[in-house]
Enzyme design. Sequence first.
Site, mmCIF file in Angstrom:
data_model
loop_
_atom_site.group_PDB
_atom_site.id
_atom_site.type_symbol
_atom_site.label_atom_id
_atom_site.label_comp_id
_atom_site.label_asym_id
_atom_site.label_seq_id
_atom_site.Cartn_x
_atom_site.Cartn_y
_atom_site.Cartn_z
ATOM 1 N N ASP A 109 0.598 -1.528 -0.395
ATOM 2 C CA ASP A 109 -0.357 0.090 0.340
ATOM 3 C C ASP A 109 0.971 1.193 -0.127
ATOM 4 O OD1 ASP A 109 0.519 0.050 2.696
ATOM 5 O OD2 ASP A 109 -1.217 1.260 3.448
ATOM 6 N N GLU A 110 2.279 1.105 -0.061
ATOM 7 C CA GLU A 110 3.043 1.938 -0.264
ATOM 8 C C GLU A 110 3.968 2.366 -1.400
ATOM 9 O OE1 GLU A 110 6.380 2.322 3.183
ATOM 10 O OE2 GLU A 110 4.628 1.446 3.882
HETATM 11 P P1 TTP Z 1 0.371 0.008 7.119
HETATM 12 O O1 TTP Z 1 0.552 1.273 5.813
HETATM 13 O O2 TTP Z 1 1.127 0.270 7.824
HETATM 14 O O3 TTP Z 1 -1.201 0.135 8.089
HETATM 15 P P2 TTP Z 1 -2.198 0.849 7.168
HETATM 16 O O4 TTP Z 1 -2.582 1.298 6.065
HETATM 17 O O5 TTP Z 1 -2.649 0.070 8.310
HETATM 18 O O6 TTP Z 1 -2.395 2.186 8.024
HETATM 19 P P3 TTP Z 1 -1.917 3.897 7.978
HETATM 20 O O7 TTP Z 1 -3.446 4.208 7.834
HETATM 21 O O8 TTP Z 1 -1.589 4.106 9.376
HETATM 22 O O9 TTP Z 1 -1.185 3.543 6.627
HETATM 23 O O10 TTP Z 1 0.405 -0.857 6.087
HETATM 24 C C1 TTP Z 1 -0.288 -1.751 5.301
HETATM 25 C C2 TTP Z 1 -1.064 -2.590 5.138
HETATM 26 O O11 TTP Z 1 0.017 -3.874 5.482
HETATM 27 C C3 TTP Z 1 -2.284 -2.943 6.161
HETATM 28 O O12 TTP Z 1 -3.010 -2.584 5.672
HETATM 29 C C4 TTP Z 1 -2.313 -4.415 7.092
HETATM 30 C C5 TTP Z 1 -1.015 -4.988 6.808
HETATM 31 N N1 TTP Z 1 0.370 -5.076 7.754
HETATM 32 C C6 TTP Z 1 0.353 -6.456 8.721
HETATM 33 O O13 TTP Z 1 -0.632 -7.039 7.738
HETATM 34 N N2 TTP Z 1 0.565 -6.040 10.058
HETATM 35 C C7 TTP Z 1 0.891 -5.628 10.600
HETATM 36 O O14 TTP Z 1 1.940 -5.190 11.686
HETATM 37 C C8 TTP Z 1 1.216 -4.006 9.860
HETATM 38 C C9 TTP Z 1 1.887 -2.870 10.223
HETATM 39 C C10 TTP Z 1 0.399 -4.050 8.559
HETATM 40 CA CA CA Z 2 -1.065 2.153 4.754
#
Ligand code: TTP
Ligand code: CA
Length: 366
Positions: A109-110
Site C-alpha cells: 500500500d505504499e
Molecule cells: P500500514 O501502511 O503500516 O498500515 P495501514 O495502511 O493499515 O494504516 P495507516 O493508515 O496507518 O497507513 O500497513 C499496510 C497494510 O499492511 C495494512 O493495512 C495491513 C498490513 N499490515 C499487517 O498485516 N500487519 C502489520 O503489523 C502491519 C503494520 C500492517
Molecule cells: Ca497504509
Amino acid sequence: MTRVIGHIDLDYFYAQVEEVEDPSLKGRPVVVCVFSGRTEESGVVSTANYEARGFGVHSGMPIAQAKKRLEGHDPAVIRMDHEKYEVVSGRIMEELERLVDSLEPTGIDEAFFDLTGSTGGDYGKARKSAESIKEAVMKSERLTCSVGIGRSKVVAKLASDMSKPAGLMVIPPETAESFLYPLDASKLYGVGPKTMSALEELGVRTVGDLAKADPSELEGRFGRKFGGYLLAAATGTDSDPVVAGLEPTQFSRIVTLRRDTRDAHEVAEQLSEGMRYVQGKLASTGKSFKTITAVGILTDLSTKTKTKTFETGVSDLVTIRDAVPALFDELSRAVGKDFRRAGVRVSGLEDTEDQTSLSEFLHPAR
Ligand code: TTP
Ligand code: CA
C-alpha cells in the site's frame, strides 16, 4: 535541478478496502485479522480502521484482546483476504505509474515516486499533481490515501506519515530544514530504537541535533555509510533515487497448519489456496518459473525445504498441484517430524512467451 520526490501511503489499507466493499461497515470499528485456525479466537490483528484505533486496537494485537476492547461497540471482525488487497493494490499501482515520472512500490500500500521532470522542480505544480493523484485513487477505488512531497525520500516519507489520514503535505526545499529539525530523530527512516539510543549517547535527540553532530563522530560510531546517510537524512539531502518497478524474483505463500502434521496430502490440501495465489501472481505478471520449493517450518520454528527444478519454464496450476504433495512427501520422510507451518515458493522466474495474449485474457477490458 531540485528533486521532487513523493511518497504515497493508503490509509488503514486492508480495513478501508473492506469498508469500500461493504459500506455498512462505515462508522463501525473494523478489525482485519489473521486467524491462525488453532482455536476460534487465536491469531492477530492485521490492521484496524480509525474507529477501532480509537479504542486502542492496533496491528499485531491478539484478536481476543481486540475483541475485549471493542466489546459493546458493534465491531466488525473480518478475516484477512490478502489476494483481494493485492488485486486492489495492483490496480492502484498501475494507475499511479501513468500519473508520475517513475514509481517505486515499496509495499502493498505504499510507493515512492518522482515528479522532477514533469514539474520542472516547481513545488506549486507538484502540489497540483499530488492532488490529482489523490483524486484519481478516490475516483477509481473510493480509497483515501496520504501523500508527502519533498526533496528527498526521507522528507517525502515523513510528510506522508505526518499527514495521515487522508492528508497531503508539501515541503518545498527551502523549508525542508525547518520542517525536519524540530522532529525527534527516531522519526527518520532507518532510525530504530537501537540507533536512537546510540544517538542519545552522543547527545542527539532531535533531527536538528543530528544535523549539527560531528561527522567524524557519527562515522566512528555508525560506520562511513550509515553515518553519512544519517547526516544527509537529517538535512533532507539523502540522494537515494526512485527506482521504477523492481522485477519480482519469487512468489511464495506460507500458512499455519490447522494442526501439526507430517502428512503430505493434508499439508498440500491446506496449501491449495496458496498454490492458486502463486499461480495467479505468475499469470498477472506474465511470468513462468523453473524452480518450485516446498517449505516446512517445524514446531521449533526451524525451516526445512525440498526443491524441484524444471528444464523449461512452468506456469500452470496442474504442474504446481502435482509437484507440491510429492515434494512434501519427500520432505517429511527426510525430516521425520511434524510441520507447524507450510509454504510453497516458485523462483527462477522468466517471462512467459505468450505474455500479451495472457494479459489480454486476464484483463479483457483493457
Ligand atoms: P500500514 O501502511 O503500516 O498500515 P495501514 O495502511 O493499515 O494504516 P495507516 O493508515 O496507518 O497507513 O500497513 C499496510 C497494510 O499492511 C495494512 O493495512 C495491513 C498490513 N499490515 C499487517 O498485516 N500487519 C502489520 O503489523 C502491519 C503494520 C500492517
Ligand atoms: Ca497504509
